[in-house]
Each structure stands twice: as structure tokens, then as C-alpha cells.
Design an enzyme around this catalytic site. Structure first.
Site, PDB file in Angstrom:
ATOM      1  N   ASP A 180      13.284 -15.832 -15.523  1.00  0.00           N
ATOM      2  CA  ASP A 180      12.401 -15.309 -14.481  1.00  0.00           C
ATOM      3  C   ASP A 180      11.639 -16.456 -13.838  1.00  0.00           C
ATOM      4  OD1 ASP A 180      12.896 -12.599 -14.393  1.00  0.00           O
ATOM      5  OD2 ASP A 180      11.567 -12.163 -16.072  1.00  0.00           O
ATOM      6  N   ASP A 238     -13.765 -14.069  -4.118  1.00  0.00           N
ATOM      7  CA  ASP A 238     -12.367 -13.740  -4.461  1.00  0.00           C
ATOM      8  C   ASP A 238     -12.071 -14.271  -5.857  1.00  0.00           C
ATOM      9  OD1 ASP A 238      -9.679 -13.333  -4.649  1.00  0.00           O
ATOM     10  OD2 ASP A 238      -9.169 -14.205  -2.701  1.00  0.00           O
ATOM     11  N   PHE A 277     -10.621  -7.882  -0.956  1.00  0.00           N
ATOM     12  CA  PHE A 277      -9.213  -7.669  -0.601  1.00  0.00           C
ATOM     13  C   PHE A 277      -8.795  -6.268  -1.020  1.00  0.00           C
ATOM     14  CE2 PHE A 277      -4.758  -7.508  -1.790  1.00  0.00           C
ATOM     15  CZ  PHE A 277      -4.139  -8.070  -0.695  1.00  0.00           C
ATOM     16  N   GLN A 333      -4.598  -2.127   1.576  1.00  0.00           N
ATOM     17  CA  GLN A 333      -4.468  -1.593   2.928  1.00  0.00           C
ATOM     18  C   GLN A 333      -4.771  -2.664   3.979  1.00  0.00           C
ATOM     19  OE1 GLN A 333      -6.219   0.073   0.457  1.00  0.00           O
ATOM     20  NE2 GLN A 333      -4.448   1.414   0.080  1.00  0.00           N
ATOM     21  N   ARG A 358      -5.141  -6.058   3.347  1.00  0.00           N
ATOM     22  CA  ARG A 358      -4.437  -7.302   2.993  1.00  0.00           C
ATOM     23  C   ARG A 358      -5.175  -8.545   3.495  1.00  0.00           C
ATOM     24  NH1 ARG A 358       1.321  -7.819   4.483  1.00  0.00           N
ATOM     25  NH2 ARG A 358       0.771  -6.812   6.431  1.00  0.00           N
ATOM     26  N   ASP A 371      10.327  -7.876 -20.253  1.00  0.00           N
ATOM     27  CA  ASP A 371       9.222  -7.187 -20.922  1.00  0.00           C
ATOM     28  C   ASP A 371       9.063  -5.737 -20.492  1.00  0.00           C
ATOM     29  OD1 ASP A 371       8.326  -7.569 -18.380  1.00  0.00           O
ATOM     30  OD2 ASP A 371       6.486  -8.629 -18.921  1.00  0.00           O
TER      31      ASP A 371
END
Length: 673
Positions: free
Chosen positions: A301, A338, A371, A374, A376, A509
Site C-alpha cells: 500500500d 487546523d 474544514f 461540504q 472543502r 487491515d
């Protein structure tokens, strides 16, 4: 780590292994190892031969041969017991993590009853609140909680477990630290994850792997051939007027058959599993460990394995007429509240431009815009300034104006490089672009080069678009990639590779990874993953570290390399022993073969006894190598074969000449025969 490595020379393990060597002398146990079973029969025959020895054969000679043959069998048992002893010591440590736990079982009426955890059965529903132990393996069906899993994984930081996602599985013996959850039990007593781990490290259910079975068959065939040779030699001696005693023939047989690898083969396999356990990986069988050694395709991954998993701000690209300092200032202001890794990285990057010491507490009048999926975008309203950062189309709607061509080109350039662009704007004015980049983990490119040298191909799997995937794949140095991957795409890729004759390893996982994990030759499920994923894979990583797959493959390769190296040494060893025993036995009857007696041993009896002693001691000398494994080297099969022939083949030829001659000189000096 939850499972600690134990020293090879731990006194307790040495003492327990010594005690365990004697019960293993049972013929029923020894028959599982044909080579050592024949050695034990030889020891029995030489012991019986002490009472029926031919005239002229000293009692001391027969007694010493008999004793050393018994030592040979015991040393082989000791090697296996040492490997098992390390596992049992680890199992004891795991058992100590168990406590007598009471469970709050939910009845059909909605009431709770408190019962011992041992009475829980698959399908029962229990309620676990903060401070309580989770009584059994299960899946959370309601609620979210922080869980302390240090008793299992050794990781001190608590983890979040919640219903409905890929992190809903919980393990019995772990503790809930906050909130409360409802758990449906998924394992009956004796079938839990901890029970399986204890069973594994004790070696109680270890089965021989296909390669090990094939090697055992080869060793059995060689033993049968030399048994026929020895019997023929007895008849040949009678025909020629030379009667070989039972002691001499038994000693000859044991020295001719591959006792070295026969005595260490089981220990090598157990030690391979033991090394995985030390890495906090639970393999469901020895077959899985061996398959890891044969793997030639790795599916990895991107997020969390090849990259750090969190995008980082690496560059500010200002719009025309905007100073770089002004863009950094606005980007940092919009990111102060943020708490995402991306947001924190923007604050850190802006500090390179002298923007330090800012905090939310210094701006009481500021209004932070969080954030949302909707909008973004996120940002700040402060002192008549409205600053926003977010996805290009979201910022386009916020400003209501087209972006300058330079900003569009900068955003396109970021996308082509495999990054993600955030646009920063103040009211109607676009200030520039923030380059968010998936950071490739250090050292992976060199590691992939080593795998490539061994013939292992690496394939990166990601949900990103092809442009981003191609850029990350090129930077990481993987051989191929699968972009915009869905669960069915992973499964189809594994089947294609297997149809082409490859062995495939992958990690996963989630429940959506279960089909691919079940299809892969080596499927490593994360301990933080769902129960479905853990049941589909044939290994579970207790640390839930996707990069562990690389170490698992190296351990599997190391086990196969150790087996190959010691097999080469053992067979070369036997060839040298032929030159020690056969010329000494036959030179009296056939003087013409005297040139083959290149060791010049003092007497036929000394030659036989020296070879038997060396044969026993070499097993002891190689036990540490069998348990630790040969040093892993990223070499191709042809290079590895040449190295084995030079190092272990040549070493196996030389060691007996030196060792047997030295023992012969000691025997002659002490007048032992």
C-alpha cells in the site's frame, strides 16, 4: 515490544532444553526424524554390542563409540529443545498477561449478568466500560473508546476502536481507558488470539513445511542408501576375510548419513517462527513463514507503507504580484486552528519565513473557519481579512473569479509531480498555491533495489489517480503500481501474478482486504484491522506496521538461506568423513588404497572414534547458527548457490579434516583406544 527476545545462552532456557532432550529419546518421537531415528538405533545396537563384541575389540572402544552416538542424538534433541525453549519462555510471558476477568454479558431481556470471561461463547454480547478489561476477542457493534493494547502489542500509546469501521476488532486482555462499548464475542475459550499466539510460540502445533518435508524425504533416501551400503560392506568383509563388528558398522553408518542437517532441521524451522514472534508477528503456521521466503512479488500500500501517510507542505508558489512572504503569512493564518497533519505542516513551513510565535490565544477577535467535507476549505476571519485555503474548485467558488494562468500552471505542475495543491485566497484575490506532498519514507529505494537483486518485484497499490501514482512510484523506486485500486482490482492482480507462477505477499487491515489477503500466498493482516481481515490472512502484525511485510520476507528468506547453507555444509561434511573412516577400515586388507588415507590417522579404531566424536560435536557447534540464522544478504539464487558452495561447501570439506585429525591426536596422546 510485547514479546521479548531471549538470549541463546539464557541459563533457564539451557537447563530446560537439557531436561527436554531426554524425553525426546522416545522412539515414537524420534521416528518423526528418520535420520536421527537411525542414529538412535545405531546407539542402541552399539550399546547391546558391548556384551557381544568380537574377540580383540577393546571394551573401551565400544563404550566410547556408544556414548558418543547417544550424545549425537541428545545434541540434536537439545538443538530442537533450545528453539522450543525460547518460544516457551515467550509463551510464559504472554500467559502472565492474562488475568481473571469478569464480563458483563448482555441478556436477551436487556439486563446484564456478571460472569467469568471463560464462560463467554461466540456470539455473546458484552458491555465494557472505562477501566475494565475486554474479556474476549470480539468486534465492537456499538460505541467508540480508547483502548490500551500494550499487554499484547507493547505499544504504550492508546488506540481508538469504534463500531462500523476497519478498526472495530478488539483483543481479549486489553483495557478500555475511556467511554464504553458493546462487543460481540468472536472466539470461544481456547480459540482466542492470545491462545493462538501462545500455541504458536510454544511450537505445539508446528507442522513441517513443504520444503522441509521434501528435504526430509531426501535425507531419508540418503540414509536408506547408506544403510544398504553398510550392510553390503559387512557382506563384502565376510567375503574378503575381514569381519566388521556391529560397533564399527553402526559408527560408519552414523558418520555417512547426513546427521548434521538431520539434527538441526527442526530447530531451523522453529527458530524461523521464533524470529517472527520477536518482530511481533503471529504466523498461523510454519508454512506461512516458508512461503514468505519464496515470495517474489510484494504488493505494498502506498499510504503508510511507502509514504509517511500524511501529506506535508513542502513549497509555497505565489501568484503574480504576490510576495512569497505574504503568501506564507496568509497560509499560516488560515492553518492556525487546523489540527490536521497537513495544517500543522503548513504552520511549520511558514516558520522558515520568520513567522514564529503565533498562536490562537493571541487572536481573541479572530473567527476560525473549520474544514468540512461540504466546503472543502478552512481559514480565518480577522481584522476585515477573510483568508481561505482549500481545494481549487472550492476556492474558485469562494473568490468568484477565474484563477490567473500562472496559478493554474502551478497547480497542474504540482499534480504532475504526484502532489496535491491547495489554493490560498484573501477575499477575491488569489495569493498562490501550497504544494502538499506525500513524503516517501527514507531508505525504501535502497531496500527495493536489494529486493530487485533477489528477483523480488515490488508493486505499489493506491487509490490515487495514475498521474499521482506514477510520480510516487518513480520516487520510491517500485517496479510497478496499481492506481485507483478497488478491492476487486487487488484480487484480480494477485490472481494474475499467481497464474504467471509467482508467489505474492500483501498487507491489509479492512474487511474489503479480506478476499485479497486470503488469496495471497502470504497475507499479513494488521492487528488494528477487522476480524475478517485477521481470519483471512495467514499472519497478523501486532504492531500494525504495514512496512513489516518487508521484514517478514527477509526473515523467510533468512530461514531458507540457513537451511540451504547447513544442508550444503552437512553433505560436504559427510564427504570428508568418508576419507577419514573408509581408508582406515580397509587399508589393512587392501594396501593399495593407502594413498587415500590422506589424514594419516593413528589407527582404524582411532579413525572411527574420532569421526564419531567430531560428528557429535559439530552439531553443538552449529546450534547457534541454526537458531540465529545466517546473515541475510539480498542475493540472487545463482549468487547465493555459489556463495554456499564456497563458504559452507568448502568449509564443510575442510572442517572434518582439521577436526578429526585434531581429535585423533588427542585420542592417541591420551591412549583412549
Amino acid at each position: 515490544m510485547a514479546v521479548k527476545s531471549h538470549s541463546l545462552f539464557d541459563r533457564r532456557i539451557l537447563f530446560q532444553a537439557l531436561k527436554a532432550s531426554f524425553p525426546k529419546l522416545s522412539p515414537r518421537t524420534m521416528m518423526k526424524n528418520p535420520v536421527m531415528f537411525v542414529t538412535e538405533v545405531g546407539a542402541l545396537l552399539t550399546t547391546a554390542g558391548l556384551f557381544f563384541r568380537p574377540p580383540g575389540e577393546p571394551l573401551g572402544f565400544g563404550l566410547q563409540v556408544s556414548v558418543w552416538l547417544w550424545f549425537t542424538v541428545l545434541f540434536a534433541n537439545f538443538a530442537e529443545a533450545m528453539a522450543e525453549g525460547r518460544g516457551k519462555a515467550q509463551a510464559d510471558a504472554l500467559r502472565r498477561t492474562r488475568t481473571q476477568t469478569l464480563a458483563n454479558r448482555l441478556l436477551a431481556s436487556g439486563s446484564l449478568e456478571k460472569i467469568p470471561a471463560e464462560q463467554l461463547r461466540k456470539g455473546d454480547i458484552v458491555l465494557v466500560t472505562a477501566g475494565e478489561m475486554i474479556p474476549a476477542d470480539g468486534e465492537i457493534i456499538e460505541g467508540v473508546a480508547t483502548v490500551d493494547e500494550s499487554a499484547i502489542t507493547g505499544e504504550s500509546a492508546p488506540v481508538i476502536r469504534e463500531a462500523g469501521g476497519d478498526r472495530s476488532a478488539v483483543t481479549g486482555g486489553t483495557r478500555v481507558l475511556s467511554d464504553r462499548i458493546r462487543v460481540i464475542v468472536t472466539a470461544n475459550p481456547g480459540e482466542s488470539f492470545l491462545d493462538r499466539m501462545i500455541s504458536l510460540v510454544e511450537g505445539a502445533r508446528r507442522q513441517k513445511t513443504p520444503n522441509e518435508i521434501a528435504l526430509t524425504i531426501l535425507l531419508s533416501a540418503l540414509t536408506l542408501i547408506f544403510l544398504v551400503v553398510t550392510m553390503t560392506l559387512k557382506l563384502f568383509g565376510l567375503y574378503s576375510g575381514l569381519s566388521f563388528s556391529l560397533t564399527v558398522l553402526a559408527a560408519l553408518l552414523v558418520c555417512l548419513i547426513p546427521t548434521t542437517i538431520g539434527g538441526l532441521l527442526s530447530a531451523i524451522g522453529i527458530a524461523g517462527i521464533d524470529r517472527l514472534v520477536q518482530k511481533n508477528v503471529l504466523a498461523m503456521s510454519g508454512r506461512a513463514v516458508e512461503a514468505a521466503g519464496d515470495v517474489d512479488v510484494l504488493l505494498l500500500d502506498k499510504t503508510g507503507t511507502i509514504t509517511l501517510g500524511n501529506r506535508q507542505a513542502t513549497e509555497f508558489l505565489p501568484a503574480p504580484g504576490v510576495a512569497l512572504q505574504d503568501l506564507a503569512d496568509a497560509a499560516q493564518l488560515s492553518s492556525l486552528a487546523d489540527e490536521t497533519p497537513e495544517g500543522r505542516s503548513i504552520v511549520v513551513l511558514a516558520k522558515q519565513f520568520g513567522l514564529r510565535g503565533r498562536s490562537i490565544g493571541d487572536m481573541p477577535s479572530a473567527q476560525f473557519v473549520a474544514f468540512t467535507a461540504q466546503t472543502r476549505m478552512s481559514g480565518i476571519d480577522i481584522e476585515n481579512r477573510q483568508i481561505r485555503k482549500g481545494a481549487p474548485d472550492a476556492i474558485l467558488g469562494f473568490t468568484g473569479r477565474e484563477f490567473p494562468p500562472e496559478v493554474i500552471r502551478a497547480a497542474d505542475s504540482v499534480a504532475r509531480s504526484g502532489g496535491t495543491s491547495l489554493i490560498v485566497a484573501e477575499k477575491e484575490r488569489v495569493l498562490g498555491v501550497i504544494h502538499l506532498k506525500d513524503i516517501v519514507k527514507g531508505g525504501l529505494k535502497d531496500r527495493f533495489e536489494r529486493f530487485r537483486a533477489m528477483g523480488i518485484r515490488t508493486i505499489m497499490i493506491t487509490g490515487d489517480n495514475r498521474l499521482t501514482a506514477a510520480a510516487i512510484a518513480a520516487e520510491a523506486g517500485v517496479d510497478d503500481f496499481l492506481a485507483e485500486a478497488r478491492p476487486e482490482d487487488k484480487l484480480a492482480l494477485i490472481r494474475r501474478e499467481q497464474a504467471a507462477g509467482h508467489l505474492v505477499a500483501m498487507t491489509g487491515d479492512g474487511t474489503n482486504d479480506a478476499p485479497a489477503l486470503a488469496q495471497a500466498d502470504v497475507g499479513v493482516a494488521m492487528n488494528t484491522g477487522t476480524q475478517a481481515a485477521k481470519e483471512a490472512g495467514n499472519m497478523v502484525d501486532l504492531d500494525s506496521n504495514p512496512t513489516k511485510l518487508i521484514e517478514i520476507v527477509e526473515i523467510g528468506k533468512q530461514m531458507l538461506m540457513t537451511r540451504g547453507a547447513l544442508t550444503t555444509f552437512s553433505i560436504a561434511n559427510d564427504v570428508a568423513k568418508y576419507f577419514a573412516i573408509l581408508p582406515a577400515m580397509l587399508v589393512g586388507l587392501f594396501p593399495v588404497i593407502a594413498p587415500l588415507n590422506i589424514m594419516g590417522l593413528s589407527s582404524p579404531q582411532s579413525a572411527i572414534l574420532s569421526a564419531v566424536i567430531f560428528n557429535a560435536l559439530i552439531i553443538v557447534a552449529l546450534i547457534p547458527l541454526a537458531l540465529r540464522g545466517v546473515a541475510f544478504r539480498p542475493l540472487g539464487a545463482a549468487v547465493l548457490l555459489r556463495r554456499n558452495l564456497v563458504v559452507y561447501g568448502l568449509g564443510g570439506l575442510i572442517a572434518p579434516f582439521v577436526g578429526i585429525k585434531g581429535i585423533d591426536l588427542l585420542i592417541a596422546a591420551l591412549h583412549l583406544v
